[in-house]
Design an enzyme around this catalytic site. Structure first.
Site, PDB file in Angstrom:
ATOM      1  N   MET A  27       6.525   8.349  16.888  1.00  0.00           N
ATOM      2  CA  MET A  27       5.243   7.696  16.651  1.00  0.00           C
ATOM      3  C   MET A  27       4.212   8.140  17.694  1.00  0.00           C
ATOM      4  SD  MET A  27       6.454   3.834  15.649  1.00  0.00           S
ATOM      5  CE  MET A  27       4.796   3.387  15.081  1.00  0.00           C
ATOM      6  N   SER A  28       3.167   8.810  17.236  1.00  0.00           N
ATOM      7  CA  SER A  28       2.111   9.273  18.143  1.00  0.00           C
ATOM      8  C   SER A  28       1.036   8.213  18.353  1.00  0.00           C
ATOM      9  CB  SER A  28       1.462  10.536  17.573  1.00  0.00           C
ATOM     10  OG  SER A  28       0.730  10.221  16.400  1.00  0.00           O
ATOM     11  N   GLY A  29       1.039   7.181  17.513  1.00  0.00           N
ATOM     12  CA  GLY A  29      -0.021   6.177  17.549  1.00  0.00           C
ATOM     13  C   GLY A  29      -1.095   6.424  16.520  1.00  0.00           C
ATOM     14  N   VAL A  31      -2.372   7.482  12.404  1.00  0.00           N
ATOM     15  CA  VAL A  31      -2.120   6.886  11.093  1.00  0.00           C
ATOM     16  C   VAL A  31      -0.909   7.511  10.404  1.00  0.00           C
ATOM     17  CG1 VAL A  31      -3.755   8.429   9.912  1.00  0.00           C
ATOM     18  CG2 VAL A  31      -3.202   6.201   8.911  1.00  0.00           C
ATOM     19  N   SER A  33       2.111   9.004  11.485  1.00  0.00           N
ATOM     20  CA  SER A  33       3.435   8.534  11.892  1.00  0.00           C
ATOM     21  C   SER A  33       3.565   7.025  11.737  1.00  0.00           C
ATOM     22  CB  SER A  33       3.726   8.949  13.339  1.00  0.00           C
ATOM     23  OG  SER A  33       2.740   8.470  14.228  1.00  0.00           O
ATOM     24  N   LEU A  52       6.193   9.128  22.930  1.00  0.00           N
ATOM     25  CA  LEU A  52       6.345   9.902  24.158  1.00  0.00           C
ATOM     26  C   LEU A  52       5.084   9.814  25.004  1.00  0.00           C
ATOM     27  CD1 LEU A  52       8.033  13.138  22.775  1.00  0.00           C
ATOM     28  CD2 LEU A  52       9.104  11.017  23.554  1.00  0.00           C
ATOM     29  N   CYS A 120       5.398  22.383  21.909  1.00  0.00           N
ATOM     30  CA  CYS A 120       5.717  20.961  22.059  1.00  0.00           C
ATOM     31  C   CYS A 120       6.718  20.528  20.989  1.00  0.00           C
ATOM     32  CB  CYS A 120       4.448  20.127  21.974  1.00  0.00           C
ATOM     33  SG  CYS A 120       4.710  18.353  22.197  1.00  0.00           S
ATOM     34  N   GLY A 144       5.516  12.312  11.180  1.00  0.00           N
ATOM     35  CA  GLY A 144       4.368  12.244  10.280  1.00  0.00           C
ATOM     36  C   GLY A 144       3.764  13.588   9.960  1.00  0.00           C
ATOM     37  N   CYS A 217      -3.612  17.746  23.000  1.00  0.00           N
ATOM     38  CA  CYS A 217      -3.550  16.408  23.598  1.00  0.00           C
ATOM     39  C   CYS A 217      -3.925  16.392  25.067  1.00  0.00           C
ATOM     40  CB  CYS A 217      -2.173  15.795  23.384  1.00  0.00           C
ATOM     41  SG  CYS A 217      -0.814  16.636  24.230  1.00  0.00           S
TER      42      CYS A 217
END
Length: 381
Positions: A27-29, A31, A33, A52, A120, A144, A217
């Site tokens: 979960m990246s935060g 929508v 994922s 992470l 990554c 996602g 990122c």
């Protein structure tokens, strides 16, 4: 989610009820994922969310367009709380710096144009995080990403997303067959990003209208040079901007400020013809510029091949395929020739401009959505 209609299998391909199937969701935060986690939770799977922390995100809290920053960790946690599944934040800062950020800096200083998002996925998410998922006794790990995993005659295959505008195959070409057997990509079959946001609205997720990440990122403002100078203080050295015919046209503050194919911001105005960066020579510290036709390339040397085809790669003497040499460009017809030691040569049937060392070259099967793997463009001939 696309269901596997094979008798006795659940939607993730396992012969047991969803409630007995544990899935770790990366979960990246964002929508995408979040929708994956919410949908699997609603279907009754034993979902564990993992986010992470990849870098010192304190300075990025106010920045838009950066993933895995403090705000994103908070958003992922909120989704987990609302959908009632456990969520963990793992500190991967040291791993991420060693495996991704340091190489990013070294590549730029070496005159290449790296793609850290691929590294990554390859070295962090689909390696260390995947092993963490196994340690948590998960049956699989879901992300996602917009890409499809389909079962073929010889096992799982990687295919482009249904929505070509969202397809992320360029960034996932280095996924190995072993990783692919463990991974799931529930969004790859959706027709559009709007369909994903509609699902987010359906589940009442707080991130339903959250903007997509736009930048790397750890470079939330797009200033690559500033990040490299922070990682390698004093490493960027000044030099000359040189015309391909040998004329010195000006000076620069370091090759890290330039990329192959760049036209604007060269600092050499007043010329009668548009000039482009055609070469970055780190040994002489020269930025070489020339006419646009000097950017045209047909033969591309490739290294670090990851092969997802059905035959042994070394047996590919010559094969007609499609290739992408940049994420924003459509696949182009080419001929692939395998070389010993994990190397290859790609011959484009029509010349491509701005092919740069450090970028990926991704292989696609002709007449199909299947990704056959890919490798890294390098200087050797």
């Amino acid at each position: 989610m696309a269901l596997d209609h094979t008798a006795g299998l659940n939607s993730l391909g396992f012969a047991k009820p969803p409630s007995e199937t544990r899935v770790v969701v990366a979960m990246s935060g964002g929508v995408d994922s979040s929708v994956v986690a919410a949908q699997l939770a609603e279907e009754g799977y034993d979902v564990v969310g993992v986010t992470l922390q990849l870098y010192d995100h304190g300075a990025a809290l106010a920045k838009k367009g950066a993933c895995c920053a403090g705000r994103d960790i908070h958003d992922a946690r909120r989704v987990a709380e609302e959908m009632n599944f456990p969520h963990y934040v793992l500190d991967y800062e040291n791993i991420f710096k060693d495996a991704v950020m340091d190489e990013f800096a070294e590549s730029y200083l070496g005159g290449a144009t790296p793609v850290p998002c691929i590294r990554c996925n390859e070295r962090v998410k689909f390696k260390d995080l995947l092993e963490t998922a196994k340690d948590l006794e998960a049956d699989c790990m879901a992300t996602g990403h917009y890409i499809q995993r389909k079962m073929g005659a010889n096992g799982p295959e990687l295919h482009s997303a249904e929505d070509s505008n969202r397809d992320q195959s360029y960034f996932l070409f280095s996924t190995t067959p072993e990783q692919l057997s463990y991974l799931r990509f529930p969004l790859g079959h959706l027709p559009s990003k709007e369909a994903t946001r509609a699902l987010a609205q359906k589940y009442g997720l707080p991130v339903a209208d959250k903007p997509d990440s736009q930048d790397i990122c750890f470079v939330p403002d797009g200033d690559y040079a500033k990040v490299i100078e922070k990682l390698r203080p004093g490493a960027a050295e000044p030099g000359n901007i040189v015309h391909a015919d040998g004329r010195i046209l000006g000076t620069h503050e370091g090759v890290i400020h330039y990329t192959i194919g760049q036209r604007r911001g060269l600092g050499i105005g007043g010329l009668s013809e548009p000039l482009y960066v055609v070469k970055l020579d780190v040994d002489t510290k020269e930025v070489v510029v020339g006419l646009k036709d000097m950017l045209a390339t047909r033969n591309i040397p490739i290294k670090e091949i990851n092969w997802l085809g059905d035959t042994v790669f070394e047996a590919v003497a010559e094969r007609e395929i499609l290739v992408k040499v940049r994420s924003t460009r459509p696949p182009r017809p080419a001929i692939l020739r395998a070389k010993p030691g994990g190397f290859a040569e790609v011959e484009l049937l029509s010349a491509e401009e701005g092919v740069s060392p450090g970028q990926a070259c991704v292989f696609y099967e002709e007449g199909s959505t299947r990704i056959l793997g890919g490798g890294w463009i390098w200087r050797g001939a």
